[in-house]
Scaffold this active site. Structure first.
Site, PDB file in Angstrom:
ATOM      1  N   GLU A 152      60.601  44.863  47.689  1.00 57.13           N
ATOM      2  CA  GLU A 152      59.336  45.612  47.662  1.00 57.13           C
ATOM      3  C   GLU A 152      59.351  46.850  48.565  1.00 57.13           C
ATOM      4  O   GLU A 152      58.634  46.911  49.577  1.00 57.13           O
ATOM      5  CB  GLU A 152      58.171  44.699  48.055  1.00 57.13           C
ATOM      6  CG  GLU A 152      57.894  43.626  47.050  1.00 57.13           C
ATOM      7  CD  GLU A 152      56.580  42.882  47.313  1.00 57.13           C
ATOM      8  OE1 GLU A 152      56.040  42.990  48.424  1.00 57.13           O
ATOM      9  OE2 GLU A 152      56.105  42.201  46.396  1.00 57.13           O
ATOM     10  N   GLU A 308      57.774  37.505  41.059  1.00 56.58           N
ATOM     11  CA  GLU A 308      56.975  36.752  42.030  1.00 56.58           C
ATOM     12  C   GLU A 308      55.535  36.682  41.546  1.00 56.58           C
ATOM     13  O   GLU A 308      54.989  37.689  41.077  1.00 56.58           O
ATOM     14  CB  GLU A 308      56.911  37.471  43.389  1.00 56.58           C
ATOM     15  CG  GLU A 308      58.143  37.419  44.236  1.00 56.58           C
ATOM     16  CD  GLU A 308      57.905  38.118  45.586  1.00 56.58           C
ATOM     17  OE1 GLU A 308      56.741  38.206  46.042  1.00 56.58           O
ATOM     18  OE2 GLU A 308      58.889  38.588  46.162  1.00 56.58           O
TER      19      GLU A 308
HETATM   20  C1  GAL Z   1      55.432  39.633  48.395  1.00 59.82           C
HETATM   21  C2  GAL Z   1      56.774  39.528  49.090  1.00 59.82           C
HETATM   22  C3  GAL Z   1      57.175  38.088  49.332  1.00 59.82           C
HETATM   23  C4  GAL Z   1      56.025  37.292  49.879  1.00 59.82           C
HETATM   24  C5  GAL Z   1      54.839  37.424  48.947  1.00 59.82           C
HETATM   25  C6  GAL Z   1      53.638  36.630  49.391  1.00 59.82           C
HETATM   26  O1  GAL Z   1      54.851  40.862  48.620  1.00 59.82           O
HETATM   27  O2  GAL Z   1      57.773  40.142  48.327  1.00 59.82           O
HETATM   28  O3  GAL Z   1      58.266  38.065  50.220  1.00 59.82           O
HETATM   29  O4  GAL Z   1      55.705  37.736  51.155  1.00 59.82           O
HETATM   30  O5  GAL Z   1      54.465  38.770  48.881  1.00 59.82           O
HETATM   31  O6  GAL Z   1      52.553  36.797  48.529  1.00 59.82           O
END
Ligand code: GAL
Length: 669
Positions: A152, A308
């Site tokens: 990110e 994710e």
């Molecule tokens: C994303 C990040 C992850 C984790 C996640 C939690 O932004 O890539 O590592 O922190 O958020 O929601």
């Protein structure tokens, strides 16, 4: 760049995995439960740098070797992070200048994550070294499916104002403008006496005594986006040279303003996204839908991947509302409907300590006998049955223009007619009106050709250069329909005003004489035929010799003036909407342009993925209530039965996927 693709054989299902936080006994348990949940791909070791290289040049790969073997032996593949998302403490202490400096000139301290300046040459060099170690060690591992560079970009730190950034900014400006005189001209530095005599006098737009130069601000946004892209490219180059056949991605942060994703996506092989719609926001499905439309549009010739999402609650909002039973399943199908080739979560096992100990995970603190684990495992099982949708794509004849330059030009630090007229709010309100009339759109970007579309919506485009305006003119002249929103075509590529009332005067046959923003809470009426609707936030005094006035201002100082116009241009037509309108007004205009019925607000979404032989129409109910919907006939691949077309009840958060052979695909009855 060679065209590498990640084409999984079945839908991907998995999560971020942080085995370095757990004992080897727990790894065994993880593998057992991953199999129960049908996990087939994990992401690791995203934040593993300090574990892999605890001291400079001293590498400890044993733990990673072992867990990768264990995963592979058990049929679980992985995408390997290059582990460069957070530098280890020793690196930062050795070179404190790696730490980023904020707008106020404050150097940020180590102790969170992403503790680096994107322009630091030292940091860049060290990331290349680590990427090369990772590629040499694991590049031929059969379990490796793609590289995941960093994590990110732009999360936490997207703009750095340190001396390295200043120096890179000046190099970037030299490459773009060649001379300091050209910069003076582009930035119009005569205003407020800012003329530069030498390149070295230029600095990033740090906190100053008043508003900074808007052209300098815009260039700094572009530079900062490019700086992160350069950092990505530095690692990509290393990976490509050692593992030329392994696709490369970096995970996106949904519709983010920090980086020009259209540019970055063109430099990676696979688009991956991290999406965290807020279940407590009644419009979260609209925001997600716009985001997924964008993700599938960044590379239109291939699927993308949801890398994710949260199984339930996150831990970084003020109030972290969980996903209700059934909602995670629906939200997963939402991404699949829009062309994701799988569903992955953050993260596999809930962390016991640290910042994310309250963030939901596939396997939570209470273990396998829990609501979340039951729901994710059931989804894993279900997805393993519908792998046939993998590789299919969503296509649309309607374009929806998204542009970073305009978003950056409308940033809050700017001197503008109204800061209440916000880029994303405007985009979302137009997208929502289209969503409600079931118009699926592709996002389009100014670098693309527009001719594959029949209609293009441009919610707002403050910055428009001559090349883009010509492309839009050509699109309309050859039969396209264009709908343009307020405050468009106002400034050129340098953020200077297009003289005479905007660059679209010819195309729209309308000239904006004065922007007329409305005070907070103020509304004005517009009339379309017999009906009146409300405008809020923004109106404009227009002079127009358009072919049709679709709407007039019906109250306030602009009463009797045109509000919405239509101009015939070549074989096509362009509609201009000069104000921010309530949804029903937008729906009425959009449904007329698209020749579809205007429908009342609803929570259902219809999206079709297709391959050479079949259409897969997803029908999604985003509300917790049963809805009655008119659906096509088709074979519901989730329920494994034929469905007759007509009115049907769809349960709260329900989804059906209707498969039809392509030649017999029918209109909705
Ligand atoms: C994303 C990040 C992850 C984790 C996640 C939690 O932004 O890539 O590592 O922190 O958020 O929601």
């Amino acid at each position: 760049m060679e065209d590498l693709r990640y084409s999984p054989e079945t839908l991907v299902f998995g999560a971020d995995y942080n085995p370095d936080q757990w004992s080897k006994e727990t790894w065994q348990e993880d593998i057992r439960l991953m199999k129960v949940a049908h996990v087939n791909l994990v992401t690791l070791p995203v934040f593993g740098w300090a574990q892999i290289e605890p001291r400079e040049g001293f590498f400890e790969f044993d733990w990673l070797d072992e867990i990768l073997e264990l995963l592979h032996k058990n049929g679980i593949n992985f995408n390997l992070a290059t582990a460069t998302a957070t530098p280890p403490a020793w690196l930062v202490r050795k070179f404190p200048e790696i730490l980023p400096v904020d707008f106020n000139g404050v150097r940020l301290e180590y102790g969170s994550r992403q503790s680096y300046c994107p322009s630091s040459p030292i940091f860049k060099e060290y990331t290349r070294k680590l990427a090369s170690k990772m590629a040499e060690r694991y590049g031929r591992h059969p379990g490796l499916k793609f590289w995941h560079i960093s994590n990110e970009y732009g999360d936490h730190v997207s703009r750095c104002y340190c001396p390295s950034s200043s120096s890179d900014f000046r190099d970037w400006l030299s490459a773009k403008y060649a001379t300091v005189d050209a910069i003076n001209q582009a930035w119009e530095t005569k205003v407020w006496g800012q003329r530069y005599s030498h390149m070295d006098e230029i600095e990033p737009p740090r906190r100053s005594m008043g508003p900074n130069n808007p052209s300098q601000l815009l260039d700094f946004e572009r530079f900062s986006s490019d700086a992160m892209i350069e950092l990505f490219l530095a690692e990509r180059e290393v990976l490509r040279s050692i593992t030329p056949n392994i696709p490369v991605t970096t995970n996106f942060m949904s519709i983010c303003r920090e980086i020009d994703y259209a540019k970055l996506a063109s430099l990676e092989d696979l688009v991956t996204d991290d999406a965290y719609p807020d279940p407590s926001d009644p419009r979260h499905h609209i925001i997600a839908s716009l985001n997924y439309s964008m993700m599938r549009s960044l590379k239109k010739d291939r699927p993308w991947l949801l890398l994710e999402q949260a199984p339930s609650a996150v831990s970084w909002r003020n109030v972290n509302v969980p996903k209700a039973p059934g909602q995670m399943r629906l939200m997963s199908y939402h991404a699949l409907a829009h062309g994701s080739d799988g569903v992955m979560f953050f993260q596999w096992r809930q962390a016991r300590s640290g910042t994310e100990r309250f963030h939901s995970s596939m396997l939570g603190h209470t273990g396998e006998d829990s609501r979340i684990f039951r729901e994710v495992s059931a989804l894993g099982e279900e997805l393993s049955q519908v792998g046939e949708i993998v590789g299919s794509l969503v296509k649309s004849k309607i374009g929806f223009l998204v542009d970073w330059d305009s978003r950056w030009a409308m940033r809050a630090e700017e001197s503008l007619p109204s800061l209440a007229y916000d880029y994303m709010t405007q985009l979302l309100s137009w997208y929502e009106a289209l969503f409600d009339i079931n118009a699926q759109v592709d996002c389009v970007f100014v670098t693309e050709e527009f001719d594959k579309y029949e209609t293009i919506f441009v919610p707002t485009l403050m910055m428009c250069d001559v090349a883009t305006s010509r492309k839009l003119e050509k699109f309309v002249a050859s039969g396209g329909k264009l709908v343009v929103g307020p405050f468009s075509g106002v400034v050129d590529a340098n953020n200077g005003i297009h003289p005479g009332g905007g660059i679209f005067q010819n195309l729209l046959k309308a000239t904006v004489e004065e922007p007329w923003p409305l005070a907070s809470g103020e509304n004005q009426k517009i009339s379309i035929g017999e009906k009146t609707y409300l405008a809020n936030t923004w109106t404009e005094l227009l002079t127009s010799d358009a072919d049709e006035v679709i709407a007039e201002y019906a109250s306030g100082p602009l009463v009797g003036n045109p509000a919405v116009t239509l101009s015939n241009f070549g074989d096509g037509a362009a509609v201009y909407i000069s104000c921010v309108l309530e949804k029903s007004a937008l729906q009425s205009i959009f449904s007329t342009v698209l020749r579809v019925p205007s429908t009342p607000e609803h929570f259902a979404e219809f999206v079709t993925r297709s391959n050479a032989n079949f259409d897969y129409e997803f029908v999604l109910n985003h509300s917790p209530e049963i809805v009655s919907l008119r659906v096509n006939r088709g074979f519901d691949i989730l329920a494994n039965r034929e469905i007759a077309g007509g009115l049907r009840d769809l349960s709260g958060y329900g989804v059906i996927i209707l498969k039809r052979a392509r030649e017999s695909a029918s209109e909705r009855q």
